[in-house]
Design a protein around this motif. Structure first.
Motif, PDB file in Angstrom:
ATOM      1  N   THR A  60       0.829  -1.197   0.000  1.00  0.00           N
ATOM      2  CA  THR A  60       0.000   0.000   0.000  1.00  0.00           C
ATOM      3  C   THR A  60       0.866   1.250   0.000  1.00  0.00           C
ATOM      4  O   THR A  60       2.067   1.188   0.304  1.00  0.00           O
ATOM      5  N   GLU A  65      -6.066   2.482  -2.575  1.00  0.00           N
ATOM      6  CA  GLU A  65      -7.271   1.783  -2.129  1.00  0.00           C
ATOM      7  C   GLU A  65      -6.976   0.287  -2.084  1.00  0.00           C
ATOM      8  O   GLU A  65      -6.652  -0.316  -3.109  1.00  0.00           O
ATOM      9  N   VAL A  66      -7.054  -0.282  -0.912  1.00  0.00           N
ATOM     10  CA  VAL A  66      -6.704  -1.693  -0.733  1.00  0.00           C
ATOM     11  C   VAL A  66      -7.732  -2.565  -1.444  1.00  0.00           C
ATOM     12  O   VAL A  66      -8.921  -2.531  -1.104  1.00  0.00           O
ATOM     13  N   PRO A  67      -7.320  -3.362  -2.434  1.00  0.00           N
ATOM     14  CA  PRO A  67      -8.274  -4.225  -3.141  1.00  0.00           C
ATOM     15  C   PRO A  67      -8.617  -5.465  -2.325  1.00  0.00           C
ATOM     16  O   PRO A  67      -7.934  -5.808  -1.355  1.00  0.00           O
ATOM     17  N   LYS A  68      -9.680  -6.159  -2.740  1.00  0.00           N
ATOM     18  CA  LYS A  68     -10.106  -7.360  -2.030  1.00  0.00           C
ATOM     19  C   LYS A  68      -9.005  -8.412  -1.983  1.00  0.00           C
ATOM     20  O   LYS A  68      -8.881  -9.156  -1.014  1.00  0.00           O
ATOM     21  N   LEU A  71      -6.825  -7.934   1.092  1.00  0.00           N
ATOM     22  CA  LEU A  71      -7.412  -7.872   2.426  1.00  0.00           C
ATOM     23  C   LEU A  71      -6.848  -8.986   3.308  1.00  0.00           C
ATOM     24  O   LEU A  71      -6.710 -10.130   2.867  1.00  0.00           O
ATOM     25  N   LYS A 149      -6.166  -3.980   6.170  1.00  0.00           N
ATOM     26  CA  LYS A 149      -7.598  -3.790   5.932  1.00  0.00           C
ATOM     27  C   LYS A 149      -7.804  -2.554   5.051  1.00  0.00           C
ATOM     28  O   LYS A 149      -6.983  -1.644   5.029  1.00  0.00           O
ATOM     29  N   ALA A 150      -8.936  -2.532   4.371  1.00  0.00           N
ATOM     30  CA  ALA A 150      -9.291  -1.385   3.538  1.00  0.00           C
ATOM     31  C   ALA A 150      -9.941  -0.299   4.391  1.00  0.00           C
ATOM     32  O   ALA A 150     -10.469  -0.562   5.474  1.00  0.00           O
ATOM     33  N   ASP A 151      -9.898   0.932   3.905  1.00  0.00           N
ATOM     34  CA  ASP A 151     -10.591   2.026   4.577  1.00  0.00           C
ATOM     35  C   ASP A 151     -12.062   1.670   4.744  1.00  0.00           C
ATOM     36  O   ASP A 151     -12.674   1.051   3.863  1.00  0.00           O
ATOM     37  N   GLY A 189      -5.595   2.451   3.623  1.00  0.00           N
ATOM     38  CA  GLY A 189      -6.045   1.367   4.489  1.00  0.00           C
ATOM     39  C   GLY A 189      -5.483   1.509   5.888  1.00  0.00           C
ATOM     40  O   GLY A 189      -5.007   2.575   6.296  1.00  0.00           O
TER      41      GLY A 189
END
Length: 262
Positions: A60, A65-68, A71, A149-151, A189
């Motif tokens: 990151t 933006e953290v993608p799936k 995660l 983790k994502a935002d 994230g």
């Protein structure tokens, strides 16, 4: 014999049955797809949790933006906790469903960038308008590991992002909002800390996500398909019963007419 099927009542009943069958079949496939999605998600989480941690900055970056796919990836970072700008996340529960706060602490890396670290859960031991007493973070340079983790967003979490909260309290974890507040570059994230653990388990580290349960979706899929198969069976049973009742009524009418013509 079956001319009653052309009556208004039976035409409507037959049309309803013809509509219900494909609808129920489609609902079964919808539940099947949800089952397959859950299985695939469990597999991703299992692999992410089993993998060796990698430096957070390799996955990151500021504004990222953290993608799936990333995660729960295990990440590591070396730096220092900035407890002066620590905030708490309201209305969070622990593994026993007790309501409290999550402790969100900026973690300053060697190059000056900031990684948001969720250090864990603490109880709400006072009025919600007051900033809670937070266990001290380790001083000096430390190495942490955790799950990426994502935002958080209201759409994904169902948590309303309430405005006008008391100082240093937030509802959702957002690297963008924290970057504006800190005036620094914040990696996209955040990280759920898993190490180091606090000696007295405070803050209480957040438990691993459930990645074993598959939910009831497959059972629901089978149920919908059974319902779909039951519709034509039920229709045939009703038709036969109607035919039998009509035949019995006709026979009774004929029997009553015999003495009258003798």
């Amino acid at each position: 014999m079956y001319r009653f099927l052309l009556s208004r009542q039976w035409v409507i009943l037959t049309l309803i049955a013809l509509v219900l069958i494909p609808v129920m079949v489609e609902l079964g496939f919808w539940q099947l797809h949800r089952h397959e999605h859950r299985v695939a998600q469990n597999q991703r989480v299992t692999e992410a949790l089993a993998a060796a941690p990698v430096p957070a900055e390799k996955i990151t970056s500021p504004g990222h933006e953290v993608p799936k796919a990333d995660l729960y990836r295990r990440v590591s970072a070396k730096g220092t906790y900035d407890t002066k700008h620590e905030v708490v996340v309201r209305r969070r529960t622990n593994s026993d469903d007790e309501v409290g706060f999550h402790v969100l602490t900026p973690f300053v890396l060697g190059d000056g960038k900031v990684l948001l670290v969720n250090r864990g859960w603490i109880p709400a031991d006072g009025p919600q308008t007051a900033f809670p007493k937070i266990p001290a973070a380790p001083r000096g340079e430390v190495t942490i590991t955790g799950r990426l983790k994502a935002d958080e967003t209201s759409a994904a979490s169902g948590i309303k992002n309430v405005r006008g909260l008391p100082d240093r309290q937030i509802m959702l974890i957002s690297s963008g909002q924290q970057a504006d507040s800190l005036g620094k570059q914040v990696l996209g994230g955040y990280v759920e800390q898993t190490s180091p653990e606090s000696p007295d388990n405070s803050p209480e580290l957040i438990a691993e996500p459930d990645h074993s349960g598959i939910g009831p979706h497959m059972a629901y899929a089978v149920q919908w398909w059974l319902f779909a198969s039951g519709v034509p069976v039920g229709w045939v049973i009703l038709v036969r019963r109607e035919r039998r009742d009509r035949a019995a009524a006709a026979q009774a009418t004929a029997d009553e007419a015999v003495p009258a013509t003798a």
